[in-house]
Write an enzyme that holds these catalytic residues in place. Sequence first.
Site, short mmCIF file in Angstrom:
data_model
loop_
_atom_site.label_atom_id
_atom_site.label_comp_id
_atom_site.label_asym_id
_atom_site.label_seq_id
_atom_site.Cartn_x
_atom_site.Cartn_y
_atom_site.Cartn_z
N GLN A 1 -9.62 1.06 4.66
CA GLN A 1 -8.19 0.88 4.88
C GLN A 1 -7.98 0.84 6.39
OE1 GLN A 1 -5.95 0.62 1.99
NE2 GLN A 1 -8.02 0.17 1.26
N ALA B 1 2.78 2.87 -1.47
CA ALA B 1 1.37 2.47 -1.38
C ALA B 1 1.11 1.55 -0.18
CB ALA B 1 0.95 1.79 -2.67
N HIS B 2 -0.14 1.20 0.02
CA HIS B 2 -0.52 0.42 1.20
C HIS B 2 0.12 -0.97 1.22
CE1 HIS B 2 -4.59 -0.64 -0.99
NE2 HIS B 2 -3.55 -0.84 -1.77
N ASN B 3 0.51 -1.35 2.43
CA ASN B 3 1.06 -2.68 2.69
C ASN B 3 2.41 -2.96 2.03
OD1 ASN B 3 -2.22 -3.14 2.74
ND2 ASN B 3 -1.09 -4.12 4.40
#
Lengths: 327, 327, 327
Positions: free
Chosen positions: C194, C235-237
């Site tokens: 990540q 969450a990511h992005n």
Amino acid sequence: MIVRELAERLGLGVLGDDRATIRGVAPLDRAVATDLSFLANPKYRGQLSTTSAGAVIAPADAAERAPCAVLVSRNPYADFARAAAMFEHRPQRSPGIHASAVIDESATVGAGAHVGPLVFIGARSIIGPGATVGPGCVIGEDCVVGEGAELVARVTLVVRVQIGKRVLIHPGAVLGADGFGLAFDQGGWLKVPQLGGVRIGDDCEIGANTTIDRGAMGDTVLENDVRLDNQIQIAHNVHIGAHTAMAGCSAVAGSARIGRWCLIGGGAGVLGHLEICDKVTITAMSLVTHSIKSPGEYSSGTPLMDNRAWRKSAVRFKQLDELARRG
Amino acid sequence: MIVRELAERLGLGVLGDDRATIRGVAPLDRAVATDLSFLANPKYRGQLSTTSAGAVIAPADAAERAPCAVLVSRNPYADFARAAAMFEHRPQRSPGIHASAVIDESATVGAGAHVGPLVFIGARSIIGPGATVGPGCVIGEDCVVGEGAELVARVTLVVRVQIGKRVLIHPGAVLGADGFGLAFDQGGWLKVPQLGGVRIGDDCEIGANTTIDRGAMGDTVLENDVRLDNQIQIAHNVHIGAHTAMAGCSAVAGSARIGRWCLIGGGAGVLGHLEICDKVTITAMSLVTHSIKSPGEYSSGTPLMDNRAWRKSAVRFKQLDELARRG
Amino acid sequence: MIVRELAERLGLGVLGDDRATIRGVAPLDRAVATDLSFLANPKYRGQLSTTSAGAVIAPADAAERAPCAVLVSRNPYADFARAAAMFEHRPQRSPGIHASAVIDESATVGAGAHVGPLVFIGARSIIGPGATVGPGCVIGEDCVVGEGAELVARVTLVVRVQIGKRVLIHPGAVLGADGFGLAFDQGGWLKVPQLGGVRIGDDCEIGANTTIDRGAMGDTVLENDVRLDNQIQIAHNVHIGAHTAMAGCSAVAGSARIGRWCLIGGGAGVLGHLEICDKVTITAMSLVTHSIKSPGEYSSGTPLMDNRAWRKSAVRFKQLDELARRG
């Protein structure tokens, strides 16, 4: 790193010019000439032909669309994961114990382990060789952190928690707190002592602010390679099989048993004392109310609707039995 | 401890040989000859006749099936909880303040209280006699921790939080953070100051990573003997009646009022400004969208189905009003 | 403060006697003669005529019902928020670094910033001028805390997290932990590095125990004035537009994009890779399973019912397709 070198390290063949230099990774639509990118999801095929990446990892049947070198892969996402790891800069954690850490004299810290600032380690706990205990972690009594495991920061292991090798635990996670055991007696609640522990297998990952309670009698268990996202709740005496992955905010009630290679969607719930067999997928925000004996995908809930239309369906849901009898 | 002694301490009669020695507790199917076990859930009756336990706590009508001594109980789970507590080894927390703790000079720590390593206690806060503040806890300004209460580790009390006697709070819990109060003005948000506090009655238990916000005006209140599992969210100005128990991941929105002896299932939600009367059960992952005035059990949601079948029902749910009109 | 002074500071006109002294704020039904109160929700109109408050902020059309001075407002809740802030007592955080804090030598602490007890700040991180880092916070490598921002206590910024000006983050929040990125390969999971970060705009608020993961490639982004309640999972992005507010326990899966001025209800979920346009409201515990292109209110789920009645509807839900075909 030049493309040829990268391909060799990944064990992949190259189509096209393999002499470009790669300095980082990026998605297809934002990559520049020094980036490596990848195509895994067919939805992004259109972006492959217009990418500015220096090289891409892609399946053979998509290679001819690429305007750059292609590292041909049967599993582009996995090979990309390996490639990205080569470009990752992970903070160095030097071996040793920070002066501000407080460590019980009966605890043990293994060779090469890093114990960061403002950490507490309690009686009889053992930190394995090469393990990392990041800033602000609290480890109670009788815990074991396996070789090479990493508690990133501010992780709490309460009591009788065993962590396998190479396990990664993110900040705010709490393992080994009391399970929620209550007996009703004379109009109020009596606490049921929680005498068990938690056992986490090797290569597991546990997300930020996730909680895993210790068992009432016997242990709460995660087998090897279980992957838990953030804010998951695992109650006492749950058992989760190897290679199962659970998305954020899902929860499993006490003594439920989940098989191997299961995928539990975000916000999904599993009631207590159930069994879910191997290779079951539960979609997001579904509630598992009975044991599942066949692999497959399971769901509950209703589809998203415009609120005005939804209100009409919702009223009818209340009348369903009557409507069915009438029908 | 021999069976006879155990029975006397629990005030129970014994059927069978009361001279066996008991060293621990275990479930029926894993108990050995030195274990005490119990039968509470009728589902496990079959295990009673084959158990290897040295003694069991069971109701009178099941006693004859047991191959060992039976301590006859009208509430086997409660009596087992009492028995298990006799065998529990709880870590000793010696009175005193750890050298690494940082305590504001205007704070007070009572006689016999334990303040662990790396704890912070802010201005004017009071730790009651015999209370435990475990490692890594942060207590802000104007808080009170009651006599004999225990903050296990890494608990945060932000400001104006009062904790009753013998309350147990698990790691990661945050009490007294700002309620979520926002006024919309000129295209953006304006923060509404949160001027109240939190009051927790005696004998409550609060799970790991649970959050209880302080009131906007007036306090957020838990009466005595309220039991909260992990990862529960209690918004500002909520009021929860005595002896109510809430399972993991449930949530209550602002200013809702929940009665006494309620059971709120895992992942269930209660909207703001509602009232729920005494003795209401909400099943797991249900959403309470209106006040409840009669005791009983309430639910929402749909049953778990194979995904392919579920998709068909889900499509029809959208058409329900039309189907009903046509029907 | 006398009523006239208060009205002047708020820029509001007064109806009635403006000479009363105000010492605090309270809701209509609990206010005393020295309290300021307000009427925003029409539901509480009845309380206006019987309030004992010394003055109220209310809309013009309700003014004549009030038995006290009225500060006439077009947005009573916003004006009340401003007024309440004048009576708020916020703990003073004096500039400087507490002796127990551990700060990497390559980190920078700006002028007038407060770094509290038992804080850790890692390599190359920058604390802006006038910012507050409360007790027990952990800030990893390469983070930036904006001017005047406040991390209340025990907040974790893991790595590559940028916080805008005047952002307020409550205890237990974790920003910048690894996103949940996994590639399946040869029967098990491979971690996907990540490599991105987190960027939080100005004037955002982030609730207790909320988690915001860092991006896989590129950043997870909150634009200005985004307001997140407790126990939210981002969450990511994910990308969240300015002025969007999310209630407790809601969650957004990876790479979803939420517009501006959206309201996401408590416990609601948004699946990954979706887009939600501006000015969308999602009701509590709904699941967004497809992109939303029109502003409006959206829902899923079924209404709360008595459990016995619900069971009947639930059984019929399973038969819906059959019933519809038959109908």
